[in-house]
Write a protein that holds these residues in place. Structure first.
Motif, PDB file in Angstrom:
ATOM      1  N   ASP A  71       4.718   6.178   6.801  1.00 34.84           N
ATOM      2  CA  ASP A  71       5.929   6.440   6.025  1.00 34.84           C
ATOM      3  C   ASP A  71       7.079   5.534   6.478  1.00 34.84           C
ATOM      4  O   ASP A  71       7.801   4.972   5.659  1.00 34.84           O
ATOM      5  CB  ASP A  71       6.333   7.911   6.160  1.00 34.84           C
ATOM      6  CG  ASP A  71       7.379   8.282   5.125  1.00 34.84           C
ATOM      7  OD1 ASP A  71       6.998   8.660   4.005  1.00 34.84           O
ATOM      8  OD2 ASP A  71       8.590   8.133   5.438  1.00 34.84           O
ATOM      9  N   ILE A  72       7.225   5.386   7.760  1.00 31.80           N
ATOM     10  CA  ILE A  72       8.329   4.554   8.230  1.00 31.80           C
ATOM     11  C   ILE A  72       8.075   3.101   7.827  1.00 31.80           C
ATOM     12  O   ILE A  72       8.999   2.374   7.439  1.00 31.80           O
ATOM     13  CB  ILE A  72       8.589   4.725   9.745  1.00 31.80           C
ATOM     14  CG1 ILE A  72      10.037   4.333  10.063  1.00 31.80           C
ATOM     15  CG2 ILE A  72       7.671   3.917  10.611  1.00 31.80           C
ATOM     16  CD1 ILE A  72      10.535   4.781  11.406  1.00 31.80           C
ATOM     17  N   TRP A  73       6.821   2.696   7.878  1.00 32.24           N
ATOM     18  CA  TRP A  73       6.467   1.334   7.433  1.00 32.24           C
ATOM     19  C   TRP A  73       6.917   1.125   5.978  1.00 32.24           C
ATOM     20  O   TRP A  73       7.557   0.120   5.653  1.00 32.24           O
ATOM     21  CB  TRP A  73       4.952   1.128   7.533  1.00 32.24           C
ATOM     22  CG  TRP A  73       4.535  -0.251   7.148  1.00 32.24           C
ATOM     23  CD1 TRP A  73       4.411  -0.748   5.875  1.00 32.24           C
ATOM     24  CD2 TRP A  73       4.219  -1.334   8.027  1.00 32.24           C
ATOM     25  NE1 TRP A  73       4.035  -2.055   5.905  1.00 32.24           N
ATOM     26  CE2 TRP A  73       3.907  -2.450   7.220  1.00 32.24           C
ATOM     27  CE3 TRP A  73       4.161  -1.479   9.414  1.00 32.24           C
ATOM     28  CZ2 TRP A  73       3.542  -3.685   7.753  1.00 32.24           C
ATOM     29  CZ3 TRP A  73       3.789  -2.703   9.937  1.00 32.24           C
ATOM     30  CH2 TRP A  73       3.493  -3.789   9.127  1.00 32.24           C
ATOM     31  N   ARG A  74       6.596   2.088   5.117  1.00 33.44           N
ATOM     32  CA  ARG A  74       6.958   1.949   3.697  1.00 33.44           C
ATOM     33  C   ARG A  74       8.469   1.866   3.528  1.00 33.44           C
ATOM     34  O   ARG A  74       8.971   1.110   2.713  1.00 33.44           O
ATOM     35  CB  ARG A  74       6.402   3.123   2.881  1.00 33.44           C
ATOM     36  CG  ARG A  74       4.927   2.972   2.608  1.00 33.44           C
ATOM     37  CD  ARG A  74       4.443   3.965   1.555  1.00 33.44           C
ATOM     38  NE  ARG A  74       3.039   4.240   1.793  1.00 33.44           N
ATOM     39  CZ  ARG A  74       2.577   5.265   2.494  1.00 33.44           C
ATOM     40  NH1 ARG A  74       3.406   6.171   2.985  1.00 33.44           N
ATOM     41  NH2 ARG A  74       1.279   5.404   2.687  1.00 33.44           N
ATOM     42  N   ARG A  75       9.190   2.640   4.313  1.00 35.65           N
ATOM     43  CA  ARG A  75      10.650   2.595   4.194  1.00 35.65           C
ATOM     44  C   ARG A  75      11.188   1.231   4.623  1.00 35.65           C
ATOM     45  O   ARG A  75      12.118   0.710   4.008  1.00 35.65           O
ATOM     46  CB  ARG A  75      11.302   3.709   5.035  1.00 35.65           C
ATOM     47  CG  ARG A  75      10.975   5.106   4.513  1.00 35.65           C
ATOM     48  CD  ARG A  75      11.599   6.175   5.396  1.00 35.65           C
ATOM     49  NE  ARG A  75      13.040   6.241   5.180  1.00 35.65           N
ATOM     50  CZ  ARG A  75      13.639   7.052   4.329  1.00 35.65           C
ATOM     51  NH1 ARG A  75      12.922   7.889   3.601  1.00 35.65           N
ATOM     52  NH2 ARG A  75      14.942   7.035   4.193  1.00 35.65           N
ATOM     53  N   LEU A  76      10.614   0.659   5.658  1.00 35.16           N
ATOM     54  CA  LEU A  76      11.045  -0.661   6.112  1.00 35.16           C
ATOM     55  C   LEU A  76      10.713  -1.710   5.043  1.00 35.16           C
ATOM     56  O   LEU A  76      11.502  -2.626   4.771  1.00 35.16           O
ATOM     57  CB  LEU A  76      10.365  -1.036   7.438  1.00 35.16           C
ATOM     58  CG  LEU A  76      10.696  -0.149   8.631  1.00 35.16           C
ATOM     59  CD1 LEU A  76       9.905  -0.575   9.870  1.00 35.16           C
ATOM     60  CD2 LEU A  76      12.194  -0.178   8.943  1.00 35.16           C
ATOM     61  N   GLU A  77       9.550  -1.546   4.438  1.00 36.21           N
ATOM     62  CA  GLU A  77       9.130  -2.458   3.384  1.00 36.21           C
ATOM     63  C   GLU A  77      10.063  -2.338   2.177  1.00 36.21           C
ATOM     64  O   GLU A  77      10.563  -3.341   1.661  1.00 36.21           O
ATOM     65  CB  GLU A  77       7.705  -2.088   2.976  1.00 36.21           C
ATOM     66  CG  GLU A  77       6.894  -3.240   2.468  1.00 36.21           C
ATOM     67  CD  GLU A  77       5.404  -2.885   2.436  1.00 36.21           C
ATOM     68  OE1 GLU A  77       5.057  -1.707   2.146  1.00 36.21           O
ATOM     69  OE2 GLU A  77       4.604  -3.787   2.725  1.00 36.21           O
ATOM     70  N   ASP A  78      10.344  -1.102   1.789  1.00 38.11           N
ATOM     71  CA  ASP A  78      11.237  -0.875   0.626  1.00 38.11           C
ATOM     72  C   ASP A  78      12.622  -1.445   0.888  1.00 38.11           C
ATOM     73  O   ASP A  78      13.304  -1.883  -0.029  1.00 38.11           O
ATOM     74  CB  ASP A  78      11.368   0.623   0.327  1.00 38.11           C
ATOM     75  CG  ASP A  78      10.064   1.202  -0.203  1.00 38.11           C
ATOM     76  OD1 ASP A  78       9.153   0.395  -0.541  1.00 38.11           O
ATOM     77  OD2 ASP A  78       9.932   2.446  -0.242  1.00 38.11           O
ATOM     78  N   ALA A  79      13.036  -1.417   2.149  1.00 33.79           N
ATOM     79  CA  ALA A  79      14.368  -1.924   2.480  1.00 33.79           C
ATOM     80  C   ALA A  79      14.388  -3.453   2.516  1.00 33.79           C
ATOM     81  O   ALA A  79      15.439  -4.067   2.710  1.00 33.79           O
ATOM     82  CB  ALA A  79      14.809  -1.365   3.831  1.00 33.79           C
ATOM     83  N   GLY A  80      13.203  -4.063   2.365  1.00 29.84           N
ATOM     84  CA  GLY A  80      13.143  -5.530   2.382  1.00 29.84           C
ATOM     85  C   GLY A  80      13.140  -6.104   3.784  1.00 29.84           C
ATOM     86  O   GLY A  80      13.402  -7.287   3.988  1.00 29.84           O
ATOM     87  N   ASP A  81      12.830  -5.273   4.777  1.00 26.39           N
ATOM     88  CA  ASP A  81      12.865  -5.754   6.165  1.00 26.39           C
ATOM     89  C   ASP A  81      11.505  -6.182   6.695  1.00 26.39           C
ATOM     90  O   ASP A  81      11.385  -6.513   7.885  1.00 26.39           O
ATOM     91  CB  ASP A  81      13.481  -4.675   7.071  1.00 26.39           C
ATOM     92  CG  ASP A  81      15.004  -4.771   7.068  1.00 26.39           C
ATOM     93  OD1 ASP A  81      15.518  -5.846   7.401  1.00 26.39           O
ATOM     94  OD2 ASP A  81      15.662  -3.773   6.711  1.00 26.39           O
ATOM     95  N   ILE A  82      10.481  -6.153   5.828  1.00 25.68           N
ATOM     96  CA  ILE A  82       9.150  -6.585   6.275  1.00 25.68           C
ATOM     97  C   ILE A  82       8.658  -7.724   5.382  1.00 25.68           C
ATOM     98  O   ILE A  82       8.831  -7.665   4.165  1.00 25.68           O
ATOM     99  CB  ILE A  82       8.141  -5.410   6.207  1.00 25.68           C
ATOM    100  CG1 ILE A  82       8.476  -4.345   7.266  1.00 25.68           C
ATOM    101  CG2 ILE A  82       6.714  -5.902   6.393  1.00 25.68           C
ATOM    102  CD1 ILE A  82       7.484  -3.186   7.317  1.00 25.68           C
ATOM    103  N   TYR A  83       8.107  -8.761   5.989  1.00 22.88           N
ATOM    104  CA  TYR A  83       7.459  -9.807   5.187  1.00 22.88           C
ATOM    105  C   TYR A  83       6.163 -10.241   5.864  1.00 22.88           C
ATOM    106  O   TYR A  83       5.991 -10.060   7.078  1.00 22.88           O
ATOM    107  CB  TYR A  83       8.397 -11.006   4.970  1.00 22.88           C
ATOM    108  CG  TYR A  83       8.801 -11.728   6.255  1.00 22.88           C
ATOM    109  CD1 TYR A  83       8.066 -12.809   6.739  1.00 22.88           C
ATOM    110  CD2 TYR A  83       9.926 -11.307   6.979  1.00 22.88           C
ATOM    111  CE1 TYR A  83       8.442 -13.465   7.903  1.00 22.88           C
ATOM    112  CE2 TYR A  83      10.297 -11.959   8.161  1.00 22.88           C
ATOM    113  CZ  TYR A  83       9.551 -13.032   8.617  1.00 22.88           C
ATOM    114  OH  TYR A  83       9.905 -13.679   9.776  1.00 22.88           O
TER     115      TYR A  83
END
Ligand code: MSP
Length: 514
Positions: free
Chosen positions: A106-118
């Motif tokens: 869940d935290i991964w998805r939130r980071l991804e949604d925030a645009g902080d993961i590439y």
């Protein structure tokens, strides 16, 4: 006032047997948790084990068993240690539990949604022992000429596809966060180190691995598992019910009040973790305290030197309360410290046997012998009596402010000031002489002392639960009258209460010369 307190220990790698370092971190949290509970707080105290990653996978391989079987076994050793040391954690989390996989994803998805993961690829150095990535310019040369991490851990070159967290974009927000929360990192010297590290600029952080699979799968890409530190840090939220943010525990206890850590893992907690949490749009924890490291008789503790200290052996040799007292008293909390046989025996014989134990034992014995084993009825208090009683009443406030800064050694010292003052008062008043000359005065003196000891024993409970309970039993202080409220609500020992025969609580440690 918000009377809730959430304190966490690091979760321990299950690659090895628990040692004094693990016991120390959890002990500090246990003393704090007990203190806060006695002070009327609703406390959540978390510990557990960090079970994923390459280091654990390799240890399982070396032991010739599947990682899950290996982690089940080693994790149990940490639970056994916690039981043996009488730790009062409210939950013991394991990162291999399903609840934790859910939280990590869940935290991964939130980071991804925030645009902080590439998605990118990592080519660089990695130290399995630290489970950490290092930049070329951070490395040193080891004795054999090979590159090593600043911690001394061997490094290996890693090249693999990897997801990255945009940590570089968080430097300014982190600096602002540190500025707005000046006590987020304690002690102050550690705070300065972290601030200058962040001011030096941050690189994006590799947060997934593909070359092994002992970890939490990255949602949406089965080729990757999450970097073990992102996985591990998330435990602090899993345990309070995250990702269910309506969970009662989450609403009550997140953000955590204190993450207690060793100085070696401060960067993960004070830089990466608040960045992850803030990027996920969640409230950041309130404090990270980095304590120091123990050496053994002046030497760095290491398996290769064969000088690892087993906390269970310490407890067997010296006693649980004695070990608890020593570890929290000997070293200014936050500094490094040296464990030595001489030092612990010195503390046991001077602070515990001579000061505290002797005070309780001689006062209770005189009451037993000279007051028909009952709490004596005091007459009018003199200035001397009031001076001691006032000092006893003032300690809670002092200890409270020390504990709020995790200054355990100073909290104990504040208590010991009154213990020593009480012993000086016994000597000055000489109640044994009053027995014939002025029994009424003797009663007042012994009452003053017994009442002071009641205060002291209530206050030493977080540090030495068993011995304190035994002193309180000898004063017939009921279980409902042992919280700090009983030091502030006008409670006092009732004259006439019948007391059991006193027994010494802190024996002298006699060295066996054989
Ligand atoms: N798994 C990570 C923590 C993850 S938290 C999200 C980890 N585990 S550990 O088992 O290696 O170490 C746990 C703690 O033990 C650290 O706080 C560390 O500082 C402490 N100690 C290890 N050796 C120590 C001493 N010799 N002295 C005092 N504490 C030391 O790191």
């Amino acid at each position: 006032m918000d009377k809730r307190y959430y304190v966490t220990t690091p979760i321990y790698y299950v690659n090895d047997a628990p040692h004094i370092g693990h016991a120390y971190t959890t002990l500090a949290c246990d003393a704090l948790a007990r203190f806060k509970r006695l002070d009327g707080y609703d406390v959540f105290f978390l510990t557990g084990t960090d079970e994923h990653g390459q280091k654990v996978e390799k240890s399982a391989e070396a032991a010739g068993v599947a990682p899950q079987i290996f982690t089940d076994r080693v994790s149990q050793n940490f639970r056994d240690l916690a039981d043996a040391m009488d730790f009062t954690h409210d939950d013991f989390i394991r990162t291999t539990e399903p609840r934790h996989t859910q939280a990590c994803q869940d935290i991964w998805r939130r980071l991804e949604d925030a645009g902080d993961i590439y998605l990118g690829s990592y080519a660089g150095w990695y130290a399995v022992r630290d489970e950490a990535f290092y930049a070329e310019d951070e490395l040193k040369k080891g004795p054999d000429g090979s590159k090593i991490a600043p911690t001394g851990a061997p490094v290996e070159w890693v090249e693999e596809p990897s997801y990255f967290f945009r940590l570089s974009a968080w430097a300014d927000r982190l600096l602002k966060f540190y500025e707005e929360n000046p006590d987020f990192i304690l002690p102050k010297t550690r705070r300065n180190e972290v601030v200058s590290f962040v001011k030096g600029g941050l690189m994006d952080l590799s947060i997934s691995r593909t070359t092994f699979n002992w970890g939490v799968p990255v949602p949406g890409n089965q080729e990757h598992i999450m970097y073990v530190w992102l996985d591990a840090l998330t435990n602090y939220m899993t345990a309070v019910g995250y990702p269910d943010r309506d969970a009662e525990l989450y609403k009550k206890f997140w953000p955590a009040d204190l993450h207690m850590v060793g100085k070696d893992i401060l960067r993960f907690h004070a830089v990466y973790w608040p960045a992850f949490v803030m990027a996920a749009g969640l409230p950041a924890p309130k404090r990270v305290f980095a304590h120091g490291w123990w050496t053994n008789e002046g030497e760095k503790i290491s398996k290769s030197l064969g000088n690892v200290i087993d906390p269970l052996e310490l407890v067997d040799s010296y006693g649980l309360d004695q070990v608890r007292y020593f570890l929290l008293r000997e070293v200014p909390f936050g500094n490094d410290g040296d464990f030595s046989r001489r030092a612990i025996i010195g503390r046991m014989n001077s602070d515990l046997a001579n000061d505290y134990g002797n005070l309780a034992q001689r006062v209770l014995s005189m009451v037993h012998k000279n007051c028909e084993a009952r709490v004596p009825a005091p007459g009018a208090f003199t200035e001397d009596d009031n001076r001691l009683l006032d000092a006893a009443k003032a300690v809670l406030g002092q200890v409270r402010s020390k504990m709020d800064l995790q200054a355990f050694h100073e909290a104990l010292e504040a208590i010991w000031v009154v213990i020593r003052q009480s012993n000086a008062y016994v000597d000055a008043q000489a109640p044994w002489k009053l027995r014939k000359e002025d029994p009424a005065r003797m009663n007042t003196v012994l009452y003053t002392l017994a009442e002071t000891i009641r205060h002291l024993a209530i206050l030493t409970q977080p540090f030495m639960p068993d011995a304190s309970a035994r002193i309180l039993d000898q004063l017939v202080v009921g279980s409902g009258a042992r919280s700090f409220a009983a030091l502030e609500d006008g409670s006092a020992l009732a004259a006439g209460t019948e007391l059991p025969k006193p027994l010494g609580v802190f024996p002298r440690y006699v060295e066996d010369d054989a």
